[in-house]
Design an enzyme around this catalytic site. Structure first.
Site, PDB file in Angstrom:
ATOM      1  N   ASP A  12       0.869  -1.185   0.000  1.00 43.96           N
ATOM      2  CA  ASP A  12       0.000   0.000   0.000  1.00 43.96           C
ATOM      3  C   ASP A  12       0.901   1.229   0.000  1.00 43.96           C
ATOM      4  O   ASP A  12       2.117   1.117   0.199  1.00 43.96           O
ATOM      5  CB  ASP A  12      -0.908   0.011   1.254  1.00 43.96           C
ATOM      6  CG  ASP A  12      -1.866   1.195   1.248  1.00 43.96           C
ATOM      7  OD1 ASP A  12      -2.483   1.455   0.197  1.00 43.96           O
ATOM      8  OD2 ASP A  12      -2.004   1.882   2.274  1.00 43.96           O
ATOM      9  N   SER A  13       0.295   2.389  -0.180  1.00 39.12           N
ATOM     10  CA  SER A  13       1.075   3.624  -0.145  1.00 39.12           C
ATOM     11  C   SER A  13       1.407   4.029   1.294  1.00 39.12           C
ATOM     12  O   SER A  13       2.212   4.914   1.508  1.00 39.12           O
ATOM     13  CB  SER A  13       0.281   4.739  -0.820  1.00 39.12           C
ATOM     14  OG  SER A  13      -0.995   4.839  -0.214  1.00 39.12           O
ATOM     15  N   TYR A  44      -0.381   8.299  -3.045  1.00 46.30           N
ATOM     16  CA  TYR A  44      -0.369   7.882  -4.446  1.00 46.30           C
ATOM     17  C   TYR A  44      -1.529   8.560  -5.199  1.00 46.30           C
ATOM     18  O   TYR A  44      -1.456   8.772  -6.396  1.00 46.30           O
ATOM     19  CB  TYR A  44      -0.568   6.359  -4.562  1.00 46.30           C
ATOM     20  CG  TYR A  44       0.645   5.489  -4.309  1.00 46.30           C
ATOM     21  CD1 TYR A  44       1.885   6.023  -3.972  1.00 46.30           C
ATOM     22  CD2 TYR A  44       0.538   4.096  -4.426  1.00 46.30           C
ATOM     23  CE1 TYR A  44       2.978   5.192  -3.740  1.00 46.30           C
ATOM     24  CE2 TYR A  44       1.623   3.260  -4.204  1.00 46.30           C
ATOM     25  CZ  TYR A  44       2.843   3.803  -3.858  1.00 46.30           C
ATOM     26  OH  TYR A  44       3.918   2.976  -3.645  1.00 46.30           O
ATOM     27  N   GLY A  45      -2.608   8.840  -4.447  1.00 44.18           N
ATOM     28  CA  GLY A  45      -3.854   9.310  -5.060  1.00 44.18           C
ATOM     29  C   GLY A  45      -3.722  10.433  -6.082  1.00 44.18           C
ATOM     30  O   GLY A  45      -4.276  10.354  -7.163  1.00 44.18           O
ATOM     31  N   CYS A  75      -4.047  -1.406  -2.207  1.00 46.19           N
ATOM     32  CA  CYS A  75      -4.152   0.034  -2.431  1.00 46.19           C
ATOM     33  C   CYS A  75      -5.083   0.198  -3.618  1.00 46.19           C
ATOM     34  O   CYS A  75      -4.811  -0.336  -4.700  1.00 46.19           O
ATOM     35  CB  CYS A  75      -2.768   0.603  -2.738  1.00 46.19           C
ATOM     36  SG  CYS A  75      -2.809   2.340  -3.223  1.00 46.19           S
ATOM     37  N   ASN A  76      -6.163   0.893  -3.392  1.00 41.52           N
ATOM     38  CA  ASN A  76      -7.160   1.050  -4.464  1.00 41.52           C
ATOM     39  C   ASN A  76      -6.616   1.854  -5.629  1.00 41.52           C
ATOM     40  O   ASN A  76      -6.975   1.615  -6.772  1.00 41.52           O
ATOM     41  CB  ASN A  76      -8.401   1.736  -3.927  1.00 41.52           C
ATOM     42  CG  ASN A  76      -9.145   0.862  -2.944  1.00 41.52           C
ATOM     43  OD1 ASN A  76     -10.068   0.168  -3.312  1.00 41.52           O
ATOM     44  ND2 ASN A  76      -8.721   0.861  -1.693  1.00 41.52           N
ATOM     45  N   THR A  77      -5.761   2.842  -5.313  1.00 38.59           N
ATOM     46  CA  THR A  77      -5.204   3.663  -6.390  1.00 38.59           C
ATOM     47  C   THR A  77      -4.331   2.802  -7.292  1.00 38.59           C
ATOM     48  O   THR A  77      -4.474   2.814  -8.521  1.00 38.59           O
ATOM     49  CB  THR A  77      -4.376   4.831  -5.793  1.00 38.59           C
ATOM     50  OG1 THR A  77      -5.155   5.499  -4.796  1.00 38.59           O
ATOM     51  CG2 THR A  77      -3.960   5.802  -6.863  1.00 38.59           C
ATOM     52  N   GLU A 154      -4.258   9.010   8.292  1.00 37.36           N
ATOM     53  CA  GLU A 154      -2.817   8.904   8.559  1.00 37.36           C
ATOM     54  C   GLU A 154      -2.457   9.582   9.886  1.00 37.36           C
ATOM     55  O   GLU A 154      -1.508   9.188  10.550  1.00 37.36           O
ATOM     56  CB  GLU A 154      -1.995   9.536   7.423  1.00 37.36           C
ATOM     57  CG  GLU A 154      -2.035   8.757   6.111  1.00 37.36           C
ATOM     58  CD  GLU A 154      -1.074   7.570   6.057  1.00 37.36           C
ATOM     59  OE1 GLU A 154      -0.020   7.620   6.710  1.00 37.36           O
ATOM     60  OE2 GLU A 154      -1.403   6.589   5.363  1.00 37.36           O
ATOM     61  N   CYS A 186     -11.035   3.114  -0.913  1.00 33.39           N
ATOM     62  CA  CYS A 186      -9.713   3.558  -0.467  1.00 33.39           C
ATOM     63  C   CYS A 186      -9.440   2.872   0.861  1.00 33.39           C
ATOM     64  O   CYS A 186     -10.315   2.836   1.739  1.00 33.39           O
ATOM     65  CB  CYS A 186      -9.677   5.072  -0.299  1.00 33.39           C
ATOM     66  SG  CYS A 186      -8.114   5.663   0.378  1.00 33.39           S
ATOM     67  N   THR A 187      -8.235   2.354   0.991  1.00 40.82           N
ATOM     68  CA  THR A 187      -7.894   1.565   2.182  1.00 40.82           C
ATOM     69  C   THR A 187      -7.955   2.375   3.479  1.00 40.82           C
ATOM     70  O   THR A 187      -8.075   1.814   4.556  1.00 40.82           O
ATOM     71  CB  THR A 187      -6.470   1.015   2.045  1.00 40.82           C
ATOM     72  OG1 THR A 187      -5.587   2.112   1.795  1.00 40.82           O
ATOM     73  CG2 THR A 187      -6.373   0.015   0.930  1.00 40.82           C
ATOM     74  N   HIS A 188      -7.831   3.692   3.352  1.00 37.64           N
ATOM     75  CA  HIS A 188      -7.845   4.528   4.557  1.00 37.64           C
ATOM     76  C   HIS A 188      -9.251   4.763   5.098  1.00 37.64           C
ATOM     77  O   HIS A 188      -9.415   5.116   6.259  1.00 37.64           O
ATOM     78  CB  HIS A 188      -7.220   5.902   4.264  1.00 37.64           C
ATOM     79  CG  HIS A 188      -5.735   5.862   4.087  1.00 37.64           C
ATOM     80  ND1 HIS A 188      -5.128   5.266   2.998  1.00 37.64           N
ATOM     81  CD2 HIS A 188      -4.725   6.341   4.856  1.00 37.64           C
ATOM     82  CE1 HIS A 188      -3.811   5.403   3.110  1.00 37.64           C
ATOM     83  NE2 HIS A 188      -3.545   6.043   4.225  1.00 37.64           N
TER      84      HIS A 188
END
Ligand code: DGL
Length: 284
Positions: A12-13, A44-45, A75-77, A154, A186-188
């Site tokens: 992931d980012s 990354y987005g 990571c979805n991006t 984050e 999005c993972t976040h």
């Protein structure tokens, strides 16, 4: 080495992908995970695909050196931009957060009005929109990039009035479209799930793509004979390995709140900057 005993490489980012790691740990508890969060290049987005590809392929090279059995783009991006081509270019079974999500949405949406939220890169790639339309052409899709959610997660800012205000600012316009299903692309975003639920209300089902991806990965690994033989028996948590490319970017607030939120026994990252040539590891 026996393929069933090899680890899963997960990238992931940043720390967002831990929400995916958590789902994989629940679904396939006997699998060892080598997690790599590219905090040096987060986010990354907003970045162009060519940059994301350069970083992601470098991490994939690292996983190849570690002799993993499969790679999960947590990571979805990265998934939205690269999964299709990476599957063709890299000779290794690979899973991405988008896998299986459209079928899940089809099973939960009653009015076919679906919201999808993610980073700019994810939304602009159209990958989710295309996957959803391919499954059900009648889907009315409302897509929205919510870049501020990543910063909140984050920093370990998962709730509170300020968070609710930002969530309302982004989500009320798509709630007003009458959606009954919202994909957290999005993972976040799962870290903000309680607030997102509150803002969207009871009539909107939230879909976390990590859940469907984890069960799909389990089924496919089982069919290919790659799954750990003892897959009912959880491995010791300490066997998992967690790396980031820049430890300074991991906030203490996130570590404290994230560990609790994910119900992990503890969370220790080791810095491993695979992007410089020295390749030294630092830990604390
Ligand atoms: N983890 C990324 C994703 O799921 C979001 C954070 C970023 O912008 O790097 O899309």
């Amino acid at each position: 080495m026996d393929v069933t005993k090899k680890a899963i490489g997960m990238l992931d980012s940043g720390v967002g992908g831990l929400t995916v790691a958590r789902e994989v740990m629940k679904t396939t508890p006997a699998e060892k995970i080598i997690y790599f969060g590219d905090t040096l290049h987060l986010p990354y987005g907003p970045k162009p695909k060519k940059d994301v590809k350069k970083y992601v392929y470098k991490i994939i090279d690292y996983f190849k050196q570690r002799n993993v059995k499969t790679i999960i783009l947590a990571c979805n991006t990265a998934t939205s931009m690269l999964l299709k081509e990476a599957r063709q270019e890299i000779k290794m079974p690979m899973f991405g957060t988008i896998d299986g999500v459209a079928a899940r949405v089809k099973s939960v949406s009653e009015n076919n009005k679906v919201g999808i939220i993610g980073t700019k890169g994810t939304i602009n790639s159209n990958a989710y929109q295309e996957a959803l339309k391919k499954e059900v052409t009648e889907f009315e899709i409302h897509a929205k990039a919510c870049p501020k959610f990543v910063e909140l997660a984050e920093k370990g800012d998962f709730e509170g009035e300020k968070v609710e205000e930002i969530v309302r600012e982004y989500l009320l316009p798509i709630k007003e479209k009458g959606i009954d299903t919202l994909v957290l692309g999005c993972t976040h975003y799962p870290y903000l799930m309680p607030v997102i639920k509150k803002v969207m209300g009871e009539n909107v089902t939230l879909v976390n793509p990590a859940e469907t991806m984890a069960s799909r990965a389990k089924n496919i690994m089982a069919v290919r004979g790659m799954i750990s033989g003892k897959h009912e028996e959880p491995i010791n948590f300490n066997e998992h390995e967690f790396y980031v490319s820049d430890l300074n970017k991991v906030s203490m607030e996130f570590l404290n709140k994230g560990t609790e939120f994910l119900k992990l026994p503890h969370l220790d990252f080791e810095e491993h900057n695979i992007f410089n040539n020295k390749n030294e590891k630092i830990s604390y």
